[in-house]
Write an enzyme that holds these catalytic residues in place. Structure first.
Site, PDB file in Angstrom:
ATOM      1  N   HIS A  58       0.866  -1.185   0.000  1.00 34.06           N
ATOM      2  CA  HIS A  58       0.000   0.000   0.000  1.00 34.06           C
ATOM      3  C   HIS A  58       0.900   1.232   0.000  1.00 34.06           C
ATOM      4  CE1 HIS A  58      -3.734  -2.263   0.717  1.00 34.06           C
ATOM      5  NE2 HIS A  58      -2.980  -3.063   1.462  1.00 34.06           N
ATOM      6  N   ARG A  60      -0.355   4.364  -0.759  1.00 38.66           N
ATOM      7  CA  ARG A  60      -1.199   5.469  -0.238  1.00 38.66           C
ATOM      8  C   ARG A  60      -1.287   6.708  -1.108  1.00 38.66           C
ATOM      9  NH1 ARG A  60      -3.528   1.815   2.637  1.00 38.66           N
ATOM     10  NH2 ARG A  60      -2.715   1.402   4.713  1.00 38.66           N
ATOM     11  N   ASN A  90      -6.463   0.666  -3.164  1.00 38.26           N
ATOM     12  CA  ASN A  90      -7.340   1.388  -2.224  1.00 38.26           C
ATOM     13  C   ASN A  90      -6.789   2.758  -1.848  1.00 38.26           C
ATOM     14  OD1 ASN A  90      -5.289   0.252  -0.639  1.00 38.26           O
ATOM     15  ND2 ASN A  90      -6.627  -0.190   1.096  1.00 38.26           N
ATOM     16  N   ASN A 276      -5.572  -6.777   9.293  1.00 33.27           N
ATOM     17  CA  ASN A 276      -6.612  -7.518   8.585  1.00 33.27           C
ATOM     18  C   ASN A 276      -5.977  -8.316   7.459  1.00 33.27           C
ATOM     19  OD1 ASN A 276      -8.678  -8.371   6.953  1.00 33.27           O
ATOM     20  ND2 ASN A 276      -9.666  -6.383   6.737  1.00 33.27           N
ATOM     21  N   ASP A 303       2.025  -6.880   2.430  1.00 30.29           N
ATOM     22  CA  ASP A 303       0.852  -6.099   2.873  1.00 30.29           C
ATOM     23  C   ASP A 303       1.309  -4.871   3.671  1.00 30.29           C
ATOM     24  OD1 ASP A 303      -1.727  -5.214   3.166  1.00 30.29           O
ATOM     25  OD2 ASP A 303      -2.377  -6.824   4.498  1.00 30.29           O
ATOM     26  N   HIS A 307       0.136   3.734   8.143  1.00 34.77           N
ATOM     27  CA  HIS A 307      -0.976   4.543   8.647  1.00 34.77           C
ATOM     28  C   HIS A 307      -0.431   5.724   9.437  1.00 34.77           C
ATOM     29  CE1 HIS A 307      -4.297   2.057   7.411  1.00 34.77           C
ATOM     30  NE2 HIS A 307      -3.781   0.987   7.967  1.00 34.77           N
TER      31      HIS A 307
HETATM   32  O1  DOR Z   1      -4.482  -4.650   7.548  1.00 40.09           O
HETATM   33  C1  DOR Z   1      -4.787  -4.304   6.423  1.00 40.09           C
HETATM   34  N1  DOR Z   1      -4.556  -3.052   5.996  1.00 40.09           N
HETATM   35  N2  DOR Z   1      -5.365  -5.178   5.622  1.00 40.09           N
HETATM   36  C2  DOR Z   1      -5.878  -4.823   4.426  1.00 40.09           C
HETATM   37  O2  DOR Z   1      -6.428  -5.650   3.764  1.00 40.09           O
HETATM   38  C3  DOR Z   1      -5.809  -3.422   3.986  1.00 40.09           C
HETATM   39  C4  DOR Z   1      -4.697  -2.707   4.624  1.00 40.09           C
HETATM   40  C5  DOR Z   1      -4.783  -1.219   4.481  1.00 40.09           C
HETATM   41  O3  DOR Z   1      -5.063  -0.712   3.396  1.00 40.09           O
HETATM   42  O4  DOR Z   1      -4.499  -0.532   5.464  1.00 40.09           O
HETATM   43 ZN    ZN Z   2      -6.134  -7.280   2.346  1.00 41.04          ZN
END
Ligand code: DOR
Ligand code: ZN
Length: 429
Positions: A58, A60, A90, A276, A303, A307
């Site tokens: 990710h 961002r 995303n 997740n 993954d 954040h």
């Molecule tokens: O922990 C997670 N964070 N699992 C995901 O599937 C998405 C990801 C996120 O975009 O922060």
């Molecule tokens: Zn995921």
């Protein structure tokens, strides 16, 4: 373009050789290689691997540049030994059009630290209602081959079937975040002893396993390619083994954190351990390690989920799920797989480079270290030990679950087509 002469390096941990990188390719492999004008790098004791490929990052950008950007995320990637990352869709706006995937792809090129392969969303806005412009994203300059609503599951089975059918035409793959949403409403932690003790709503293994079974059947029916993101339970491994035995075209990844960490870490309610899918049990981590060794799980994917502080350092129930992973992945795999003898260096090269490159159709990555191949590789000090300090991460975010842990093996240098992105453990831009 500078040529590099890497002296005394051990490809895949085997016998020391000299590698000459010239013109973006591996020009020579042998002993006593000399090359006038080449930069010399003494690599005594270092292991060379093909550049690592992360199928699940990710970045961002666009939208949450306060948490990560393409530049900072690929800098973290290079420091972790990665030369290619697949950027999840995303973002804000969601990467569900040719325009957005081309933007991310272009930002990756400008940063120049790792190849960025944008992942396209499966559904418009990730809301699971209508298919996104899969064909237009595939035909764009970004050449998208991997599609995912990651963060959310494509829960509608008819839509999932159509997505699988659609991408078959260009040998694309649907990367599913396997989580039956009706079974995880309000869920905070793996459903088990610890969720009960801590009074947190449980996240049943069946929510993941049910979707993997359903989608494996759909992939088999349609004859298309399914990739399962971040497999986290022993039961999922059994279903994947069964899907393979049926000849279905199903691949899967596991994260470093699911190989090492377990749900009891939530005991202190520190949201750095919220993710997740959730951290599971010791029995699950053992099954995941064995499956990665066996090849039932094809590859490691980070993954990497940066954040911002305000989204993470808050109470458990409202904190965002996700953990950093790019800078620590190889070390965690060395600890969980190499040190116990489950994989050798060649196995690591397969699970972290060749297999993910193949699954994601990442051209120019995942090749052997051989003459004529791209000079895209990483040099690792296998004897080094280091303590993870979130303050020193190249990521914009600080949410690493490995803070304060001592880990084995350190990336010393990373080369992308003959150009160093990391030297002496330091990013070159
Ligand atoms: O922990 C997670 N964070 N699992 C995901 O599937 C998405 C990801 C996120 O975009 O922060
Ligand atoms: Zn995921």
């Amino acid at each position: 373009m500078t040529s590099w002469l890497i002296k005394g390096v051990r490809p895949y941990g085997e016998e020391p050789v000299d590698l000459l990188l010239s013109g973006g390719v591996i020009a020579e492999v042998g002993s006593g290689v000399s090359a006038a004008g080449a930069q010399r790098l003494d690599a005594d004791g270092l292991v060379a691997l093909p550049g690592l490929v992360d199928l699940h990052t990710h970045l961002r950008e666009p939208g949450r540049e306060d948490a990560e950007t393409v530049l900072t995320g690929t800098r973290a990637a290079a420091l972790g030994g990665y030369t290619a990352v697949f950027a999840m869709a995303n973002t804000d706006p969601v990467a569900d059009t040719a325009g957005v995937v081309e933007q991310v792809w272009r930002l990756g090129r400008e940063a120049g630290l790792a190849d960025v392969f944008p992942v396209g969303a499966v559904t418009v806005g990730l809301v699971g209602q209508r298919l996104a412009e899969l064909g237009a994203m595939a035909d764009s300059a970004a050449g998208v081959r991997v599609f995912s609503d990651d963060g959310r599951c494509v829960a509608d089975p008819a839509l999932m079937r159509r997505a699988l059918e659609y991408v078959k035409a260009f040998d694309g793959v649907i990367a599913q975040h396997a989580e039956e949403p009706r079974l995880t409403e309000g869920a905070q932690l793996n459903e088990g002893v610890w969720s009960a003790r801590l009074g947190l709503a449980g996240w049943p293994a069946a929510a993941e396993e049910a979707i993997i079974a359903r989608d494996a059947l759909l992939a088999g029916h349609v004859g298309s390619r399914l990739h399962v993101c971040h497999v986290s339970t022993a039961g999922s491994v059994e279903i994947l083994r069964w899907a393979r035995s049926k000849g279905f075209r199903v691949t899967a990844e596991v994260t470093p954190h699911h190989l090492l960490l377990t749900d009891e870490l939530a005991a202190g309610y520190d949201p750095v351990y919220k993710v997740n899918p959730p951290l599971r049990t010791e029995a699950d981590t053992a099954a995941l390690r064995a499956a990665l060794a066996e090849g039932v799980i094809d590859c490691v994917a980070t993954d990497h989920a940066p954040h911002a502080l305000e989204d993470k350092e808050t109470e458990w129930a409202v904190a965002r799920p996700g953990m950093l992973g790019l800078e620590t992945a190889l070390s965690v795999v060395v600890q969980t797989m190499l040190q116990p003898g489950l994989l050798g260096w060649r196995g690591i090269a397969d699970r972290m480079s060749a297999a993910p490159a193949r699954i994601g159709s990442a051209g120019g990555h995942g090749h052997d270290l051989a003459v004529g191949q791209p000079a895209t590789l990483v040099l690792v000090d296998p004897e080094a030990r280091w303590t993870v300090d979130p303050g020193r991460s190249a990521s914009r975010s600080r949410n690493t679950p490995f803070a304060g842990r001592e880990l084995p093996a350190r990336v010393i240098a990373t080369f992308l087509r003959g150009v160093p992105t990391v030297l002496d453990g330091k990013a070159q831009r």
